[in-house]
Design a protein around this motif. Structure first.
Motif, PDB file in Angstrom:
ATOM      1  N   LEU A  36      -7.396   6.100   2.077  1.00  0.00           N
ATOM      2  CA  LEU A  36      -8.711   5.659   1.638  1.00  0.00           C
ATOM      3  C   LEU A  36      -9.346   6.794   0.827  1.00  0.00           C
ATOM      4  CD1 LEU A  36     -10.100   4.075   4.958  1.00  0.00           C
ATOM      5  CD2 LEU A  36      -9.167   2.855   2.986  1.00  0.00           C
ATOM      6  N   VAL A  37     -10.517   6.517   0.282  1.00  0.00           N
ATOM      7  CA  VAL A  37     -11.295   7.548  -0.408  1.00  0.00           C
ATOM      8  C   VAL A  37     -12.448   7.936   0.507  1.00  0.00           C
ATOM      9  CG1 VAL A  37     -12.735   8.086  -2.395  1.00  0.00           C
ATOM     10  CG2 VAL A  37     -10.662   6.706  -2.682  1.00  0.00           C
ATOM     11  N   GLY A  38     -12.465   9.215   0.901  1.00  0.00           N
ATOM     12  CA  GLY A  38     -13.480   9.637   1.847  1.00  0.00           C
ATOM     13  C   GLY A  38     -13.752  11.122   1.781  1.00  0.00           C
ATOM     14  N   HIS A  39     -14.016  11.707   2.933  1.00  0.00           N
ATOM     15  CA  HIS A  39     -14.460  13.096   3.042  1.00  0.00           C
ATOM     16  C   HIS A  39     -13.251  14.027   3.172  1.00  0.00           C
ATOM     17  CE1 HIS A  39     -16.585  16.637   4.475  1.00  0.00           C
ATOM     18  NE2 HIS A  39     -17.744  16.025   4.244  1.00  0.00           N
ATOM     19  N   ALA A  59     -10.138  11.300  -6.766  1.00  0.00           N
ATOM     20  CA  ALA A  59      -9.662  10.363  -5.749  1.00  0.00           C
ATOM     21  C   ALA A  59      -8.840   9.248  -6.371  1.00  0.00           C
ATOM     22  CB  ALA A  59     -10.844   9.781  -4.981  1.00  0.00           C
ATOM     23  N   GLY A  60      -7.850   8.783  -5.624  1.00  0.00           N
ATOM     24  CA  GLY A  60      -7.006   7.694  -6.095  1.00  0.00           C
ATOM     25  C   GLY A  60      -7.719   6.353  -6.049  1.00  0.00           C
ATOM     26  N   PRO A  61      -7.071   5.308  -6.542  1.00  0.00           N
ATOM     27  CA  PRO A  61      -7.686   3.971  -6.608  1.00  0.00           C
ATOM     28  C   PRO A  61      -7.559   3.225  -5.280  1.00  0.00           C
ATOM     29  CG  PRO A  61      -5.511   3.916  -7.597  1.00  0.00           C
ATOM     30  CD  PRO A  61      -5.743   5.352  -7.188  1.00  0.00           C
ATOM     31  N   PHE A  62      -8.198   3.768  -4.249  1.00  0.00           N
ATOM     32  CA  PHE A  62      -8.066   3.228  -2.906  1.00  0.00           C
ATOM     33  C   PHE A  62      -9.432   2.824  -2.362  1.00  0.00           C
ATOM     34  CE2 PHE A  62      -4.904   6.800  -3.318  1.00  0.00           C
ATOM     35  CZ  PHE A  62      -3.879   5.975  -3.751  1.00  0.00           C
ATOM     36  N   PRO A  63      -9.476   1.992  -1.325  1.00  0.00           N
ATOM     37  CA  PRO A  63     -10.774   1.583  -0.764  1.00  0.00           C
ATOM     38  C   PRO A  63     -11.552   2.761  -0.197  1.00  0.00           C
ATOM     39  CG  PRO A  63      -9.003   0.138  -0.006  1.00  0.00           C
ATOM     40  CD  PRO A  63      -8.348   1.293  -0.691  1.00  0.00           C
ATOM     41  N   ALA A  64     -12.845   2.559  -0.026  1.00  0.00           N
ATOM     42  CA  ALA A  64     -13.725   3.611   0.479  1.00  0.00           C
ATOM     43  C   ALA A  64     -13.662   3.697   2.002  1.00  0.00           C
ATOM     44  CB  ALA A  64     -15.168   3.351   0.048  1.00  0.00           C
ATOM     45  N   TYR A  65     -13.723   4.913   2.499  1.00  0.00           N
ATOM     46  CA  TYR A  65     -13.895   5.144   3.933  1.00  0.00           C
ATOM     47  C   TYR A  65     -15.391   5.064   4.208  1.00  0.00           C
ATOM     48  CZ  TYR A  65     -11.399   6.790   8.107  1.00  0.00           C
ATOM     49  OH  TYR A  65     -10.771   6.875   9.328  1.00  0.00           O
ATOM     50  N   PRO A  76       0.813  -1.225   0.000  1.00  0.00           N
ATOM     51  CA  PRO A  76       0.000   0.000   0.000  1.00  0.00           C
ATOM     52  C   PRO A  76       0.842   1.269   0.000  1.00  0.00           C
ATOM     53  CG  PRO A  76      -0.939  -1.602   1.490  1.00  0.00           C
ATOM     54  CD  PRO A  76       0.395  -2.143   1.084  1.00  0.00           C
ATOM     55  N   PHE A  77       1.934   1.291   0.750  1.00  0.00           N
ATOM     56  CA  PHE A  77       2.811   2.469   0.739  1.00  0.00           C
ATOM     57  C   PHE A  77       3.339   2.728  -0.669  1.00  0.00           C
ATOM     58  CE2 PHE A  77       6.974   4.430   0.800  1.00  0.00           C
ATOM     59  CZ  PHE A  77       6.804   5.505   1.662  1.00  0.00           C
ATOM     60  N   LEU A  78       3.794   1.683  -1.333  1.00  0.00           N
ATOM     61  CA  LEU A  78       4.326   1.837  -2.688  1.00  0.00           C
ATOM     62  C   LEU A  78       3.250   2.340  -3.642  1.00  0.00           C
ATOM     63  CD1 LEU A  78       6.405  -1.467  -2.774  1.00  0.00           C
ATOM     64  CD2 LEU A  78       7.350   0.844  -2.744  1.00  0.00           C
ATOM     65  N   ASN A  79       2.046   1.798  -3.512  1.00  0.00           N
ATOM     66  CA  ASN A  79       0.966   2.202  -4.414  1.00  0.00           C
ATOM     67  C   ASN A  79       0.567   3.660  -4.203  1.00  0.00           C
ATOM     68  OD1 ASN A  79       0.889  -0.374  -5.493  1.00  0.00           O
ATOM     69  ND2 ASN A  79      -0.827  -1.046  -4.229  1.00  0.00           N
TER      70      ASN A  79
END
Length: 329
Positions: free
Chosen positions: A213-216, A127-133, A59-62
């Motif tokens: 994450l992708v959030g507010h 937003a980046g390609p990350f999971p949702a908050y 995850p850090f690398l991504n």
């Protein structure tokens, strides 16, 4: 020098840093370890060891790759071996914002203005390609307070009502974090590296963003302005929130959502810091809980948090709340 992890010298040799001087850096609250390297030609780098199964450097690398692709100042990746937990990165130097401000308190406003402006820039990007908050994540985090803090204070609390109160308070906010922004989640003065004097508009370096994450957009503002590790004057918090609102298309409910996420994050941190002491034997985090608790009480005073504030009134004794959460033994 503390004992070096197995495989360190082999990784450095493959990366072309086999002859570097190695200086371990004291750790914090995770299994990650860091080492500062100095080559014979004077060049420097940082080595991160995030060993599986406790850590995962992927995850850090991504996130670092995504931030860099968006023109934001993540450290350059020189080499990595993710299965073994090794990442060799650019060295941003010694000027953590928190430490730098200890030596330059007159530049506090400029430093925070730079940090706010960096968030404005981040939030301009899709937003980046990350999971949702999402709601389960928010509730899992707030649950750390009833899971760890309440037992540490020998309190019997209504955990089901606590979850329901958070669901009621946070639900109106969820639509406003769609499509959302990239949330770094630990954006505060210990994770901002100053690459020059902020009064000169020097860039800042980002670190410790692997849990993005992708959030507010209010979440990282709360992390910065209600810092668990550093006192941020309330007047400065208000001024920096206004600076963000003046520069971003935040919407009418932003300040209410800021309070919601302030209470959410601070409840989580109270639980985490209690756990770090009770489970992991790290008592230094206890000294930070009163600061976090005070910020949470301010957030709970907002009408948007009434269901949660009512729960605290009914379940946490007033003497604890008025005393920064009380002493944990």
């Amino acid at each position: 020098m503390s004992e070096l992890p197995d495989g360190l010298h082999e990784f450095l040799a493959k990366a072309g840093w086999g002859n570097a001087d190695i200086d371990p850096i004291p750790g914090d609250a995770s299994f990650r370890r860091y080492f500062r390297l100095r080559g014979g030609d004077g060049t420097g780098a940082m080595l991160m060891h995030a060993p599986p199964p406790h850590e995962d450097p992927v995850p850090f690398l991504n996130v670092a790759e995504w931030l860099s692709s968006e023109g934001l100042r993540a450290p350059e990746i020189y080499a990595s071996d993710a299965p073994q937990g090794w990442v060799l990165i650019e060295d941003f130097g010694n000027d953590r914002m928190r430490d730098w401000l200890d030596d330059h308190p007159d530049r506090e406003t400029a430093a925070y203005e730079g940090a706010i402006d960096a968030l404005v820039e981040l939030h301009k990007r899709p937003a980046g390609p990350f999971p949702a908050y999402d709601m389960p994540t928010y509730r899992r985090e707030t649950g750390l307070l009833t899971e760890w803090y309440a037992p540490a204070q020998e309190l019997t609390v209504d955990a089901a009502a606590y979850d329901a109160a958070w669901e009621e308070a946070l639900a109106p906010m969820l639509a406003r974090q769609n499509p959302g922004v990239t949330v770094l989640r630990d954006y505060h003065a210990e994770n901002i590296m100053l690459l020059g004097d902020p009064a000169d508009k020097a860039p800042q370096g980002l670190i410790d963003f692997q849990d993005a994450l992708v959030g507010h957009p209010a979440y990282d503002l709360v992390s910065l302005l209600q810092d668990a590790r550093r006192d941020v004057p309330e007047a400065l918090e208000a001024a920096m929130l206004k600076r963000y609102l003046d520069r971003a298309d935040a919407g009418d409910e932003f300040e209410a959502d800021y309070a919601r996420l302030g209470a959410q994050r601070n409840a989580k941190i109270v639980g985490i810091f209690t756990r770090l002491y009770k489970r992991d034997g790290k008592p230094r985090y206890l000294d930070m809980i009163p600061r976090v608790w005070a910020a949470m009480e301010r957030d709970l005073a907002h009408p948007a948090l009434k269901p949660v504030a009512d729960w605290f009134t009914e379940n946490i004794p007033a003497e604890l709340r008025q005393n920064g959460g009380g002493k944990i033994t």
